[in-house]
Scaffold this active site. Structure first.
Site, PDB file in Angstrom:
ATOM      1  N   GLY A  29       0.703  -4.830   1.092  1.00 16.99           N
ATOM      2  CA  GLY A  29      -0.558  -4.848   0.099  1.00 16.99           C
ATOM      3  C   GLY A  29      -0.405  -5.378  -1.142  1.00 16.99           C
ATOM      4  CD  GLU A  47       2.001  -5.293   5.912  1.00 13.53           C
ATOM      5  OE1 GLU A  47       2.850  -6.270   5.909  1.00 13.53           O
ATOM      6  OE2 GLU A  47       1.311  -5.168   4.811  1.00 13.53           O
ATOM      7  CB  ALA A  65      -0.780  -0.038   1.220  1.00 13.36           C
ATOM      8  CD  GLU A 106      -1.919  -7.219   3.248  1.00 11.56           C
ATOM      9  OE1 GLU A 106      -1.518  -6.193   2.793  1.00 11.56           O
ATOM     10  OE2 GLU A 106      -2.626  -7.499   4.357  1.00 11.56           O
TER      11      GLU A 106
HETATM   12  N1  CAA Z   1       4.806   3.077  -0.710  1.00 17.35           N
HETATM   13  C1  CAA Z   1       5.158   4.214  -1.347  1.00 17.35           C
HETATM   14  N2  CAA Z   1       6.172   4.387  -1.849  1.00 17.35           N
HETATM   15  C2  CAA Z   1       7.146   3.384  -1.974  1.00 17.35           C
HETATM   16  C3  CAA Z   1       6.588   2.028  -1.700  1.00 17.35           C
HETATM   17  C4  CAA Z   1       5.459   1.894  -0.849  1.00 17.35           C
HETATM   18  N3  CAA Z   1       4.729   0.862  -0.226  1.00 17.35           N
HETATM   19  N4  CAA Z   1       7.624   1.297  -1.844  1.00 17.35           N
HETATM   20  C5  CAA Z   1       8.608   1.874  -2.431  1.00 17.35           C
HETATM   21  N5  CAA Z   1       8.072   3.031  -2.803  1.00 17.35           N
HETATM   22  C6  CAA Z   1       9.012   4.183  -3.727  1.00 17.35           C
HETATM   23  C7  CAA Z   1      10.056   4.644  -2.543  1.00 17.35           C
HETATM   24  O1  CAA Z   1       9.594   5.537  -1.854  1.00 17.35           O
HETATM   25  C8  CAA Z   1      10.958   5.362  -3.799  1.00 17.35           C
HETATM   26  O2  CAA Z   1      10.481   6.576  -4.168  1.00 17.35           O
HETATM   27  P1  CAA Z   1      11.509   8.057  -4.037  1.00 17.35           P
HETATM   28  O3  CAA Z   1      12.252   7.404  -5.552  1.00 17.35           O
HETATM   29  O4  CAA Z   1      10.576   8.759  -4.374  1.00 17.35           O
HETATM   30  O5  CAA Z   1      12.178   7.907  -2.885  1.00 17.35           O
HETATM   31  C9  CAA Z   1      10.733   4.334  -5.144  1.00 17.35           C
HETATM   32  O6  CAA Z   1       9.311   3.791  -4.763  1.00 17.35           O
HETATM   33  C10 CAA Z   1      11.663   3.234  -5.234  1.00 17.35           C
HETATM   34  O7  CAA Z   1      12.004   2.522  -4.087  1.00 17.35           O
HETATM   35  P2  CAA Z   1      13.088   2.536  -3.635  1.00 17.35           P
HETATM   36  O8  CAA Z   1      14.173   3.401  -3.662  1.00 17.35           O
HETATM   37  O9  CAA Z   1      13.028   2.178  -1.978  1.00 17.35           O
HETATM   38  O10 CAA Z   1      13.818   0.977  -4.121  1.00 17.35           O
HETATM   39  P3  CAA Z   1      14.789  -0.078  -3.591  1.00 17.35           P
HETATM   40  O11 CAA Z   1      14.975  -0.960  -4.670  1.00 17.35           O
HETATM   41  O12 CAA Z   1      15.980   0.468  -3.095  1.00 17.35           O
HETATM   42  O13 CAA Z   1      13.865  -0.891  -2.412  1.00 17.35           O
HETATM   43  C11 CAA Z   1      12.009  -2.074  -1.561  1.00 17.35           C
HETATM   44  C12 CAA Z   1      12.834  -1.733  -2.934  1.00 17.35           C
HETATM   45  C13 CAA Z   1      12.736  -2.947  -0.741  1.00 17.35           C
HETATM   46  C14 CAA Z   1      10.642  -2.668  -2.193  1.00 17.35           C
HETATM   47  C15 CAA Z   1      11.670  -0.739  -1.040  1.00 17.35           C
HETATM   48  O14 CAA Z   1      10.931   0.142  -1.874  1.00 17.35           O
HETATM   49  C16 CAA Z   1      10.568  -0.918   0.296  1.00 17.35           C
HETATM   50  O15 CAA Z   1      10.920  -1.374   1.411  1.00 17.35           O
HETATM   51  N6  CAA Z   1       9.352  -0.438  -0.005  1.00 17.35           N
HETATM   52  C17 CAA Z   1       8.436  -0.618   1.112  1.00 17.35           C
HETATM   53  C18 CAA Z   1       7.729  -1.854   1.587  1.00 17.35           C
HETATM   54  C19 CAA Z   1       6.719  -1.837   2.445  1.00 17.35           C
HETATM   55  O16 CAA Z   1       7.096  -1.723   3.636  1.00 17.35           O
HETATM   56  N7  CAA Z   1       5.477  -2.326   2.098  1.00 17.35           N
HETATM   57  C20 CAA Z   1       4.336  -2.344   3.117  1.00 17.35           C
HETATM   58  C21 CAA Z   1       3.549  -1.339   2.834  1.00 17.35           C
HETATM   59  S1  CAA Z   1       2.348  -1.014   4.129  1.00 17.35           S
HETATM   60  C22 CAA Z   1       1.057  -2.069   3.460  1.00 17.35           C
HETATM   61  O17 CAA Z   1       0.918  -2.492   2.522  1.00 17.35           O
HETATM   62  C23 CAA Z   1      -0.132  -2.189   4.480  1.00 17.35           C
HETATM   63  C24 CAA Z   1      -1.270  -2.993   4.178  1.00 17.35           C
HETATM   64  O18 CAA Z   1      -1.101  -4.502   4.509  1.00 17.35           O
HETATM   65  C25 CAA Z   1      -2.122  -2.843   3.275  1.00 17.35           C
END
Ligand code: CAA
Length: 257
Positions: free
Chosen positions: A108, A131, A65, A111
Site C-alpha cells: 500500500g 502482497e 497497509a 500504491e
Molecule cells: N504492517 C504492520 N506493521 C508493519 C508493517 C506493515 N505493513 N511493516 C512493518 N511493520 C512493523 C513490524 O511488524 C515491526 O513492528 P514490531 O517492532 O512491533 O515487530 C516494525 O514495523 C519494524 O519492522 P521490521 O522489524 O520488520 O523492520 P525491518 O527493517 O527488519 O524490515 C521491511 C523492513 C522489509 C519493510 C519489513 O517490515 C516488511 O517486510 N514489512 C511488510 C511489508 C509488506 O508486506 N507490505 C505489504 C502489506 S499488505 C498491503 O499493503 C495490501 C495492499 O495492497 C493495500
C-alpha cells in the site's frame, strides 16, 4: 485537528503531509488513511495552497497497509467495510500531490506513492508489491497502476515474486520522475511543489486533469478533452497576464482567475 499518525504543515503555498508511525514503518492503518483524507480535504479547500507533498521517514515512505489491522478480516467484514477503498481519496485530489519517497515504499506504500501525481525518489528508495508473500494481491490499485507505469513484464514479475525495485530501476522504468540524494529529498521536492504553486491554480488543476485523462480514455478523446480545456483557458485572466508578461519581459503575477 489533532493528528496522531501524520504531521501536517504549510510551507508557504505548499501543504506538507509527513506520515508519522515510525514504530510501524508508517504502515497505513485506517486511522492514518482517514487523517490523510482530512488533511487533503483541508488543503484542497485552502485557496492559499497550490500543491501538496506527501513524504515519510528516512527509513520508510510506508511499508504497506497495516498487516496487523487487516489480519482478522473475513470476506464479509472486508466487503462491508469496503477495506482499502479510502486510499482512493488521494487520486480524487484536485490539486497536484507529489510523493517524496525515501526507504521502503511497499504494498500500500507503493500504491499510495502511485496515487500521487508524480514521485521524486531518494537514492535509498525501494519499491515493491510484496502482497503475494502474505497470501493476497495488491489491493489499492497496484496491479493496475504499476503495470501502467512500468509495463506488463516488470509489473508481473514484481507482483508475482514480491521482488523490490531500487531507485535506479524505478527511474529507468518510468515509475519515478527523478532521483535525488536522500539528504536533499524534501528540499528538492518542496522546490518542485513551490514552483507549481507559483503558477495559476486553475491552469495547474486543468493540466493535472488533462494528463490524468490519458489514463482513462482513448487518445482521440483525450486530445479532444485537452483541446477544449486549452481553448477554455482563453477565458481566464491568468492567460492574458501570462502572455502579456511574456511580451513585456516581466514575471507574470497570476491571480488564480
Ligand atoms: N504492517 C504492520 N506493521 C508493519 C508493517 C506493515 N505493513 N511493516 C512493518 N511493520 C512493523 C513490524 O511488524 C515491526 O513492528 P514490531 O517492532 O512491533 O515487530 C516494525 O514495523 C519494524 O519492522 P521490521 O522489524 O520488520 O523492520 P525491518 O527493517 O527488519 O524490515 C521491511 C523492513 C522489509 C519493510 C519489513 O517490515 C516488511 O517486510 N514489512 C511488510 C511489508 C509488506 O508486506 N507490505 C505489504 C502489506 S499488505 C498491503 O499493503 C495490501 C495492499 O495492497 C493495500
Amino acid at each position: 485537528m489533532g493528528y496522531k499518525n501524520i504531521r501536517v504543515e504549510k510551507r508557504g503555498k505548499v501543504g506538507l503531509v509527513t506520515l508519522d508511525r515510525p514504530k510501524a514503518l508508517n504502515a497505513l492503518n485506517s486511522e492514518l488513511i482517514a487523517e490523510l483524507g482530512t488533511a487533503l480535504d483541508s488543503f484542497d479547500e485552502d485557496e492559499r495552497i497550490g500543491c501538496v507533498v506527501i513524504t515519510g521517514s528516512e527509513k520508510a515512505f510506508a511499508a504497506g497497509a497495516d498487516i496487523k489491522e487487516m489480519h482478522p478480516h473475513d470476506f464479509s467484514s472486508a466487503y462491508q467495510t469496503d477495506l482499502i477503498t479510502p486510499f482512493d481519496r488521494v487520486s480524487r485530489n484536485r490539486k497536484p500531490i507529489i510523493a517524496a519517497v525515501a526507504g521502503y515504499a511497499l504494498g500500500g506504500g507503493c500504491e499510495l506513492a502511485m496515487l500521487c501525481d508524480f514521485i521524486i525518489a531518494a537514492d535509498t528508495a525501494k519499491f515493491g508489491q510484496p502482497e503475494i508473500t502474505l497470501g493476497v494481491i495488491p489491493g489499492a490499485g497496484g496491479t493496475q497502476r504499476l503495470t501502467r507505469f512500468v509495463g506488463k513484464s516488470k509489473a508481473m514479475e514484481m507482483v508475482l515474486t514480491g521482488r523490490m525495485m531500487d531507485a535506479e530501476e524505478a527511474e529507468r522504468s518510468g515509475l519515478v520522475s527523478r532521483i535525488v540524494p536522500a539528504d536533499d529529498l524534501l528540499e528538492e521536492t518542496l522546490k518542485a511543489a513551490e514552483k507549481i504553486a507559483e503558477f495559476s491554480l486553475p491552469v495547474v488543476m486543468m493540466a493535472k486533469e488533462s494528463v490524468d485523462r490519458a489514463y482513462e480514455t482513448t487518445l482521440s478523446e483525450g486530445v479532444r478533452f485537452e483541446r477544449r480545456v486549452f481553448q477554455a483557458m482563453f477565458a481566464l485572466e491568468d492567460q492574458k497576464e501570462g502572455m502579456t508578461a511574456f511580451s513585456e519581459k516581466r514575471t507574470p503575477q497570476f491571480r488564480n482567475k
